[in-house]
Design an enzyme around this catalytic site. Structure first.
Site, PDB file in Angstrom:
ATOM      1  N   HIS A 226      -6.058   2.737  -4.499  1.00  0.00           N
ATOM      2  CA  HIS A 226      -5.988   3.051  -3.062  1.00  0.00           C
ATOM      3  C   HIS A 226      -6.453   4.478  -2.799  1.00  0.00           C
ATOM      4  O   HIS A 226      -5.982   5.119  -1.861  1.00  0.00           O
ATOM      5  CB  HIS A 226      -4.561   2.839  -2.563  1.00  0.00           C
ATOM      6  CG  HIS A 226      -4.453   2.655  -1.065  1.00  0.00           C
ATOM      7  ND1 HIS A 226      -5.374   1.963  -0.314  1.00  0.00           N
ATOM      8  CD2 HIS A 226      -3.496   3.087  -0.185  1.00  0.00           C
ATOM      9  CE1 HIS A 226      -4.995   1.964   0.957  1.00  0.00           C
ATOM     10  NE2 HIS A 226      -3.869   2.650   1.061  1.00  0.00           N
TER      11      HIS A 226
ATOM     12  N   ASP B 201       0.820  -1.217   0.000  1.00  0.00           N
ATOM     13  CA  ASP B 201       0.000   0.000   0.000  1.00  0.00           C
ATOM     14  C   ASP B 201       0.851   1.264   0.000  1.00  0.00           C
ATOM     15  O   ASP B 201       2.019   1.264   0.410  1.00  0.00           O
ATOM     16  CB  ASP B 201      -0.882   0.044   1.249  1.00  0.00           C
ATOM     17  CG  ASP B 201      -2.024  -0.949   1.211  1.00  0.00           C
ATOM     18  OD1 ASP B 201      -2.064  -1.780   0.291  1.00  0.00           O
ATOM     19  OD2 ASP B 201      -2.879  -0.889   2.116  1.00  0.00           O
ATOM     20  N   ASP B 202       0.213   2.357  -0.428  1.00  0.00           N
ATOM     21  CA  ASP B 202       0.630   3.742  -0.187  1.00  0.00           C
ATOM     22  C   ASP B 202       1.720   4.267  -1.098  1.00  0.00           C
ATOM     23  O   ASP B 202       2.044   5.451  -1.046  1.00  0.00           O
ATOM     24  CB  ASP B 202       1.078   3.957   1.268  1.00  0.00           C
ATOM     25  CG  ASP B 202      -0.016   3.729   2.278  1.00  0.00           C
ATOM     26  OD1 ASP B 202      -1.176   3.597   1.856  1.00  0.00           O
ATOM     27  OD2 ASP B 202       0.284   3.675   3.479  1.00  0.00           O
TER      28      ASP B 202
ATOM     29  N   TYR C 116      -6.869   2.611   5.527  1.00  0.00           N
ATOM     30  CA  TYR C 116      -7.036   2.166   6.914  1.00  0.00           C
ATOM     31  C   TYR C 116      -7.970   0.958   7.018  1.00  0.00           C
ATOM     32  O   TYR C 116      -8.336   0.538   8.108  1.00  0.00           O
ATOM     33  CB  TYR C 116      -7.563   3.296   7.813  1.00  0.00           C
ATOM     34  CG  TYR C 116      -6.812   4.590   7.632  1.00  0.00           C
ATOM     35  CD1 TYR C 116      -5.499   4.722   8.089  1.00  0.00           C
ATOM     36  CD2 TYR C 116      -7.397   5.674   6.981  1.00  0.00           C
ATOM     37  CE1 TYR C 116      -4.794   5.905   7.894  1.00  0.00           C
ATOM     38  CE2 TYR C 116      -6.698   6.862   6.793  1.00  0.00           C
ATOM     39  CZ  TYR C 116      -5.404   6.966   7.250  1.00  0.00           C
ATOM     40  OH  TYR C 116      -4.719   8.134   7.057  1.00  0.00           O
TER      41      TYR C 116
ATOM     42  N   HIS D 287      -5.818   9.114   0.003  1.00  0.00           N
ATOM     43  CA  HIS D 287      -5.800   8.324   1.238  1.00  0.00           C
ATOM     44  C   HIS D 287      -6.721   8.857   2.329  1.00  0.00           C
ATOM     45  O   HIS D 287      -6.441   8.749   3.517  1.00  0.00           O
ATOM     46  CB  HIS D 287      -4.368   8.223   1.776  1.00  0.00           C
ATOM     47  CG  HIS D 287      -4.097   6.964   2.555  1.00  0.00           C
ATOM     48  ND1 HIS D 287      -4.400   6.840   3.903  1.00  0.00           N
ATOM     49  CD2 HIS D 287      -3.568   5.785   2.191  1.00  0.00           C
ATOM     50  CE1 HIS D 287      -4.041   5.638   4.326  1.00  0.00           C
ATOM     51  NE2 HIS D 287      -3.538   4.969   3.297  1.00  0.00           N
TER      52      HIS D 287
ATOM     53  N   HIS E 120       3.782  -2.329   3.044  1.00  0.00           N
ATOM     54  CA  HIS E 120       3.869  -0.991   2.466  1.00  0.00           C
ATOM     55  C   HIS E 120       5.224  -0.841   1.790  1.00  0.00           C
ATOM     56  O   HIS E 120       6.228  -1.338   2.310  1.00  0.00           O
ATOM     57  CB  HIS E 120       3.708   0.080   3.546  1.00  0.00           C
ATOM     58  CG  HIS E 120       2.426  -0.041   4.322  1.00  0.00           C
ATOM     59  ND1 HIS E 120       2.257  -0.958   5.344  1.00  0.00           N
ATOM     60  CD2 HIS E 120       1.244   0.623   4.212  1.00  0.00           C
ATOM     61  CE1 HIS E 120       1.031  -0.849   5.826  1.00  0.00           C
ATOM     62  NE2 HIS E 120       0.395   0.100   5.161  1.00  0.00           N
TER      63      HIS E 120
END
Length: 488
Positions: free
Chosen positions: A339, A289-290, A380, A343, A433
């Site tokens: 995603h 992620d991210d 989250y 965020h 991540h």
């Protein structure tokens, strides 16, 4: 920037910021302020060679929801240091004024960015959103860097000193007259921090933005004034003049560019899907992620050497900045998901903003790799009924996880690897991540240990074989879809 009063909110477009502006039947002659002049056309970050997004987050299991993103530009060390200091200050202030909680909803801090200019003078607009238990509120600051002088400054640096700042303040107050008594024009002054978000529109007018609730009731939404170029040009500093010219030239180049109509794009899929039968082989899906982050390219090297595939859930603003990394993911058999754009916790948003977050991010991925993602991971892991409904409408399956590497909590890479291997099982979806050195350093150990136990590393849809994945459903492991909400 004054402390946010957490009421109301505004919506911003991916490539422009527009608002109600100062539209009036008879605007003041000194400041032309209809709606359109307050539009800011932002620079596509993919056109800036060497630009890289940087991120501060605290992970899904933290007692606060935090996602701070800002750009790092080549040859702009002072600007990079200023943006980093601002990001760290935002995080520090948020920690000092909120408490970590185990229950929902958690306090949330979100900072995203756009490029107001990227020529001889670079402008970076940071937008901060906070939730502290009331409603969401936004604030903006715009920072500038002059490549001629090597100087980084706030928005006041666009103007030629205190007298010029006072005159701009007067012009802005005049432009606010038509908004009626709800607007407190006395709040507009040359005082430090009052006018901290200024940029130029395509015509060279100076657009002055205010935070939510800064000078009037939150119900007014975004308030911005465009001071005409003819009035503001004599008040600009040399840096301001170069910035104004840079924005004008960029606008001319965009206007000359040929229009390319949108074409349909195929659904995203791994080019190596189908080479492993997860009904016969123990399969695990690593998810990241991210990103993209500073170590994503190195992570891709590690995965390639091990013959492993993964599913990436990048943030839209990072995709727009580094599309070449997304293309490499596609070319090496990985799968790219969605995603959201910046965020935000989707479970707190109305359906229109959920759709905007997913739509903008999906468009960015499609533009980068020529494939539209069919998977989404909610930031989250927070999924509401509205999130599921919007995902269903957009033909998106929701992906959770049942193995949390907890790589965002730091620690030794060997500890992260051991914790992940210990929890792994056939059909596991592993949360990781690609932002941190320790997380990427843990991946070789995970691959070696699990491959030694007979596991194959595949993309998420491969876990489900011919059964496939359904839009609007939440999948937390390859055992089958889960109806549990929110994801944990």
């Amino acid at each position: 920037m004054p402390r946010l009063r957490l009421l109301g909110g505004i919506a911003l477009l991916a490539v422009s910021a527009t608002g109600c502006g100062m539209a009036a039947a008879a605007p003041d002659r000194e400041a032309t302020v209809p709606a359109e002049p307050t539009r800011i056309d932002f620079v596509d970050p993919a056109t800036v060679a060497g630009l890289a997004p940087r991120t501060l987050t605290e992970g899904e299991s933290a007692g606060r929801h935090v996602h701070i993103s800002y750009p790092e530009l080549p040859g702009a060390a002072r600007l990079n240091a200023l943006l980093r200091q601002e990001a760290e200050r935002e995080l520090r202030d948020f920690h000092d004024t909120t408490s970590a909680v185990d229950s929902l909803p958690r306090p949330e801090l979100n900072v995203d960015w756009q490029l107001a200019a990227a020529g001889d003078v670079v402008g970076v607009r940071l937008r901060t959103g906070e939730y502290r238990g009331a409603d969401w509120g936004n604030a903006t600051r715009t920072f500038w860097y002059d490549r001629h002088t090597g100087r980084a400054t706030g928005s006041a640096g666009l103007l030629a000193g205190t007298d010029a700042l006072r005159e701009v303040s007067r012009l802005v107050r005049n432009g606010l007259k038509e908004r009626g008594p709800d607007v407190d024009r006395d709040q507009v002054s040359a005082e430090r921090g009052k006018l901290d978000s200024m940029a130029f529109n395509a015509d060279g007018d100076l657009v002055v933005e205010f935070d939510d609730c800064q000078i009037g009731p939150c119900s007014l939404g975004r308030l911005a004034v465009a001071v005409p170029a003819a009035k503001v040009t004599p008040l600009l500093s040399p840096t301001g003049l170069r910035a104004q010219q840079s924005v004008r030239e960029s606008a001319r180049q965009v206007a000359r560019a040929a229009y390319t109509p949108k074409r349909s794009v195929p659904a995203a899929a791994s080019g190596r899907a189908g080479t492993v039968d997860c009904a016969a082989v123990k399969c695990v899906a690593l998810t990241f992620d991210d990103g993209p982050g500073p170590y994503t390219a190195e992570l891709l090297d590690v995965l390639r050497e091990a013959g492993a595939r993964a599913t990436f859930f990048p943030v839209g603003s990072g995709v727009a900045a580094e599309p070449e990394l997304l293309r490499r993911m596609r070319d090496e058999g990985h799968l790219v998901g969605n995603h959201t754009w910046d965020h935000r916790d989707l479970s707190r948003l109305p359906t229109s903003k959920i759709a905007d977050q997913l739509g903008r991010a999906g468009d960015a991925v499609a533009a980068a790799i020529g494939q539209r993602p069919t998977l989404v991971r909610a930031p989250y892991g927070e999924v509401s009924l509205d999130v599921r409904n919007v995902a269903r409408e957009r033909k998106l399956s929701l992906v959770g996880w049942d193995v949390d590497s907890r790589d965002r909590q730091g620690g030794d890479p060997a500890e992260i690897a051991a914790r992940t291997v210990r929890q792994a099982h056939p059909g596991a979806i592993v949360l990781m991540h690609d932002l941190d050195r320790t997380a990427v350093d843990a991946v070789p150990g995970i691959l070696e240990e699990l491959q030694g136990k007979g596991y194959a590393f595949v993309t998420v849809p491969e876990l489900y074989g011919t059964a496939g994945m359904q839009a609007g459903r939440v999948y937390t492991s390859g055992i089958g879809p889960s109806r549990k909400e929110p994801l944990t």
